[in-house]
Motif scaffolding. Structure first.
Motif, mmCIF file in Angstrom:
data_model
loop_
_atom_site.group_PDB
_atom_site.id
_atom_site.type_symbol
_atom_site.label_atom_id
_atom_site.label_comp_id
_atom_site.label_asym_id
_atom_site.label_seq_id
_atom_site.Cartn_x
_atom_site.Cartn_y
_atom_site.Cartn_z
ATOM 1 N N GLU A 160 -4.031 0.891 -5.129
ATOM 2 C CA GLU A 160 -3.623 -0.499 -4.990
ATOM 3 C C GLU A 160 -2.584 -0.600 -3.882
ATOM 4 O O GLU A 160 -1.458 -0.165 -4.039
ATOM 5 C CB GLU A 160 -2.972 -0.955 -6.305
ATOM 6 C CG GLU A 160 -3.605 -2.165 -6.907
ATOM 7 C CD GLU A 160 -2.829 -2.624 -8.127
ATOM 8 O OE1 GLU A 160 -2.325 -1.767 -8.901
ATOM 9 O OE2 GLU A 160 -2.728 -3.847 -8.298
ATOM 10 N N ARG A 171 -7.179 -3.344 -3.022
ATOM 11 C CA ARG A 171 -7.342 -2.006 -3.555
ATOM 12 C C ARG A 171 -8.294 -1.253 -2.635
ATOM 13 O O ARG A 171 -9.369 -1.758 -2.314
ATOM 14 C CB ARG A 171 -7.970 -2.156 -4.948
ATOM 15 C CG ARG A 171 -7.872 -0.976 -5.844
ATOM 16 C CD ARG A 171 -8.652 -1.262 -7.128
ATOM 17 N NE ARG A 171 -7.873 -1.967 -8.143
ATOM 18 C CZ ARG A 171 -6.997 -1.378 -8.952
ATOM 19 N NH1 ARG A 171 -6.763 -0.092 -8.853
ATOM 20 N NH2 ARG A 171 -6.352 -2.071 -9.861
ATOM 21 N N ARG A 228 4.357 -5.200 -2.370
ATOM 22 C CA ARG A 228 4.872 -6.561 -2.442
ATOM 23 C C ARG A 228 5.971 -6.759 -1.401
ATOM 24 O O ARG A 228 6.631 -5.808 -1.012
ATOM 25 C CB ARG A 228 5.490 -6.854 -3.819
ATOM 26 C CG ARG A 228 4.508 -6.928 -4.936
ATOM 27 C CD ARG A 228 5.144 -7.582 -6.168
ATOM 28 N NE ARG A 228 4.215 -7.516 -7.286
ATOM 29 C CZ ARG A 228 4.148 -6.500 -8.137
ATOM 30 N NH1 ARG A 228 4.990 -5.478 -8.016
ATOM 31 N NH2 ARG A 228 3.274 -6.495 -9.104
ATOM 32 N N ARG A 269 -0.159 -5.822 -3.952
ATOM 33 C CA ARG A 269 -0.116 -6.238 -5.360
ATOM 34 C C ARG A 269 0.473 -7.618 -5.540
ATOM 35 O O ARG A 269 1.379 -7.815 -6.355
ATOM 36 C CB ARG A 269 0.751 -5.272 -6.169
ATOM 37 C CG ARG A 269 0.410 -3.829 -5.980
ATOM 38 C CD ARG A 269 1.425 -3.037 -6.773
ATOM 39 N NE ARG A 269 1.305 -1.628 -6.491
ATOM 40 C CZ ARG A 269 1.300 -0.698 -7.435
ATOM 41 N NH1 ARG A 269 1.415 -1.024 -8.699
ATOM 42 N NH2 ARG A 269 1.202 0.549 -7.101
ATOM 43 N N ARG A 328 -3.993 -9.436 -2.787
ATOM 44 C CA ARG A 328 -4.170 -8.181 -3.520
ATOM 45 C C ARG A 328 -5.258 -7.386 -2.839
ATOM 46 O O ARG A 328 -6.266 -7.946 -2.430
ATOM 47 C CB ARG A 328 -4.594 -8.456 -4.969
ATOM 48 C CG ARG A 328 -3.486 -9.098 -5.747
ATOM 49 C CD ARG A 328 -3.909 -9.538 -7.132
ATOM 50 N NE ARG A 328 -2.768 -10.205 -7.737
ATOM 51 C CZ ARG A 328 -1.782 -9.572 -8.345
ATOM 52 N NH1 ARG A 328 -1.830 -8.256 -8.488
ATOM 53 N NH2 ARG A 328 -0.755 -10.231 -8.809
#
Ligand code: ADP
Ligand code: ADP
Length: 223
Positions: free
Chosen positions: A18, A12, A209, A21, A10
């Motif tokens: 973001e 950010r 993703r 993810r 993950r």
């Protein structure tokens, strides 16, 4: 055999965006894995994470070891080609640029020279040693930048849009070149032809993703 693994990555950006993810990915030794997906999907960010250049949540494992604990010279086994070759060319001659990495590694000058010669031959730039990188064509600069990575002897190559901004002929040459480099490769691109021709597997990246992963036929033709 697995060489690189991402577990629940993950990330950010400081502005709050973001970019990753929850990415899970396993890369096999010797494979060419091509990541496709729309602009902004997170492909470049994922490559930076796999290179150990970003403080991400989750874990990147290189040969089973957490990348965050890895030091040079093992860390240097992961080489990254940025999208803009000018980010990797800053010396007065091609030779100096390609020699830079091996010199940083503390190799003797004779070995440095051997590696520069080999890397330039690999990318088709033998004889370009004394040229100024800034006077080369864009396609030549892209290949010179690749040589600066290859001269470090990476075991994993991470390539960001390696065929972008190339004319059709230079693009074809680069595709062929990547197909001939036996090193494990993770390639981010929206060049679907590149994905089709060089990938052993294709991963589809969407909104931070990896949403689909399979053979080029499965992913590109959605079989
Ligand atoms: P791709 O390579 O698939 O085009 P990126 O990894 O470049 O995607 O971007 C993923 C997301 O992160 C996008 O929403 C993008 O706008 C954002 N992003 C990328 N780089 C930065 C940055 N330096 N600062 C802030 N946001 C960024
Ligand atoms: P390996 O590296 O496992 O020997 P190959 O490179 O032979 O795999 O083939 C992997 C895929 O890339 C195949 O789909 C093949 O058709 C394609 N391919 C191989 N070489 C080239 C090339 N020079 N140009 C375009 N596609 C290629």
């Amino acid at each position: 055999k697995e060489i690189l693994r991402a577990q629940n990555l993950r990330y950010r950006y400081p502005d709050g965006r973001e970019a990753l993810r929850g990415v899970d990915l396993s890369v096999a030794e010797g494979e060419r894995l091509v990541l496709i997906g729309p602009n902004g999907a997170g492909k470049s960010t994922l490559l930076l994470a796999l290179a150990g250049l970003l403080e991400v949540e989750g874990e990147v494992l290189y040969r089973g070891e957490p990348l965050r604990g890895l030091r040079d010279p093992r860390r240097l086994e992961l080489g990254i080609l940025f999208q803009d070759p000018d980010d990797q060319l800053f010396c007065l001659t091609v030779y100096e640029d390609v020699a830079f990495g091996p010199r940083q590694m503390g190799l003797p000058e004779e070995e440095v020279r051997r590696r520069v010669t080999e890397a330039l031959a690999r990318v088709g730039l033998s004889g370009f040693e004394e040229r100024s990188p800034h006077h080369l064509s864009f396609g030549e600069r892209r290949r010179a930048a690749l040589a600066t990575v290859l001269s470090m002897g990476p075991r994993v190559l991470l390539l960001d849009e390696p065929t972008s901004n190339l004319d059709p002929r230079a693009r074809k040459e680069l595709m062929t070149l990547l197909g001939q480099i036996p090193t494990t490769q993770v390639i981010a691109t929206h060049d679907l032809e590149l994905a089709y021709w060089v990938a052993h597997r294709v991963g589809l990246v969407f909104r931070g993703r990896v949403v689909h992963l399979g053979s080029p036929e499965e992913v590109l033709f959605d079989e």
